[in-house]
Design an enzyme around this catalytic site. Structure first.
Site, short mmCIF file in Angstrom:
data_model
loop_
_atom_site.label_atom_id
_atom_site.label_comp_id
_atom_site.label_asym_id
_atom_site.label_seq_id
_atom_site.Cartn_x
_atom_site.Cartn_y
_atom_site.Cartn_z
N LYS A 51 7.82 -5.79 1.77
CA LYS A 51 8.57 -4.78 1.02
C LYS A 51 9.85 -4.41 1.78
O LYS A 51 10.92 -4.28 1.19
CB LYS A 51 7.69 -3.55 0.77
CG LYS A 51 6.59 -3.84 -0.24
CD LYS A 51 5.54 -2.74 -0.35
CE LYS A 51 4.41 -3.22 -1.27
NZ LYS A 51 3.30 -2.29 -1.39
N GLN A 95 1.68 3.13 1.36
CA GLN A 95 0.87 1.91 1.23
C GLN A 95 -0.62 2.27 1.16
O GLN A 95 -1.11 3.00 2.00
CB GLN A 95 1.16 0.98 2.43
CG GLN A 95 0.45 -0.35 2.35
CD GLN A 95 0.89 -1.21 1.16
OE1 GLN A 95 2.08 -1.31 0.86
NE2 GLN A 95 -0.06 -1.82 0.47
N ASP A 118 6.01 3.42 -7.11
CA ASP A 118 4.81 2.64 -7.44
C ASP A 118 4.34 2.91 -8.87
O ASP A 118 3.53 2.16 -9.41
CB ASP A 118 3.66 3.02 -6.48
CG ASP A 118 3.46 1.97 -5.38
OD1 ASP A 118 3.88 0.81 -5.59
OD2 ASP A 118 2.88 2.32 -4.34
#
Ligand code: NAD
Length: 283
Positions: A51, A95, A118
């Site tokens: 990422k 995460q 997200d």
């Protein structure tokens, strides 16, 4: 046809890189993504590296915030609060999974919905199901993009999604529904799964069981999207689909690695730009 997610991702990132330079000119700053990682889970570390690499490639500002495995929930929430209130931060990603002593639900809900790159915040999930403007979760968004890029028609087609998780199964089913597919969600309690799957013109496997979907699950000519990321005992990375037996009969298929995985990261970049634009335009 093998749907090359790596190559599609690359061309999308190349286009975004140019867009980001133009945005920097226009607005005097670049989109900024902050990624928080807790602890040393090797898989999480590897996802986060990917990422951050993509963030740099696309020309974003962005940083990794590393917190120890034993960080308290309160400290993590305070870190999120700081980023929520930082006017120069557009996207915040924590995460997952988090250590057991931290509530993932609390953490996800603590991220400001307009910085939720997200698309996991309850407000964004509700908006998705209400057909309102929202940040879409990256993996489902990437799957639809792959189908579009491969020229797979969704309207009027039968789609079967195996898996009903909040991050893949349910949202991808909703996005397929939005594209006018007739959608079935199959799961661990589905009876005669192979027969259900054989009905599908579009089959999405998001199970987490190595090479479970064999040729007997697939209607000849179907588009098969393999979301699974599994390691075999020999350490090989494989999907949920038995590529060797399915590829000869599928009309289109995504490989693992190099299919859905790269698209997930690319859609995260897209979401960051979207959050940036929403914020600079005060949407
Ligand atoms: P999950 O464990 O939350 O959900 C798995 C789903 O599969 C469940 O809903 C369950 O009902 C169903 N299932 C389990 N066993 C089954 C069986 N025998 N038959 C039918 N259905 C069964 O998993 P998830 O988070 O949705 O992830 C699924 C897979 O996708 C994992 O391998 C994960 O690593 C991978 N993944 C990949 C990406 C990517 O970017 N490529 C992103 C997210 C998840």
């Amino acid at each position: 046809m093998i749907i090359d997610g790596k190559q599609i991702s690359q061309s999308l990132k190349d286009a975004m890189k140019i867009d980001v330079d133009a945005l920097a000119e226009q607005y005097g700053r670049r989109p900024c993504l902050m990624v928080i990682i807790v602890g040393d889970n090797p898989a999480s570390r590897s996802y986060v590296r990917g990422k951050i690499k993509a963030t740099e490639y696309c020309g974003f500002d962005g940083h990794l915030v590393e917190l120890p495995e034993d960080v308290s929930e309160a400290t993590l929430l305070a870190e999120i609060d700081k980023l929520n209130n930082d006017p120069l931060v557009d996207g915040i990603l924590v995460q997952l999974p988090l250590p057991k002593h931290i509530s993932e639900d609390k953490v996800i809900a603590a991220i400001s919905a307009e910085k939720d790159v997200d698309g996991f915040h309850p407000e964004n999930v509700a908006r998705l199901w209400l057909n309102q403007h929202c940040i879409l979760p990256c993996t489902p968004k990437g799957i639809i993009e792959l189908l579009d890029q491969a020229g797979v028609e969704m309207a009027g087609k039968k789609a079967v999604v195996i898996g009903r998780s909040n991050i893949v199964g349910k949202p991808v089913a909703k996005l397929l529904l939005d594209r006018n597919a007739t959608v079935t969600i199959a799961h661990s309690r589905t009876k005669d799964l192979a027969a259900v799957c054989r009905e599908a013109d579009i089959l999405v496997a998001a199970v987490g069981r190595a090479e479970m979907v064999t040729a007997e699950y697939v209607k000849p000519g179907a588009a098969v999207i393999d979301v699974g990321i599994n390691r075999t005992e020999e350490g090989k990375l494989v999907g949920d689909v038995d590529f060797a037996s399915v590829e000869p009969i599928a009309g289109a298929i995504t490989p693992v690695p190099g299919g859905v995985g790269p698209m997930t990261i690319t859609m995260l970049m897209r979401n960051t730009i979207e959050c940036f634009l929403n914020r600079v335009n005060n949407k």
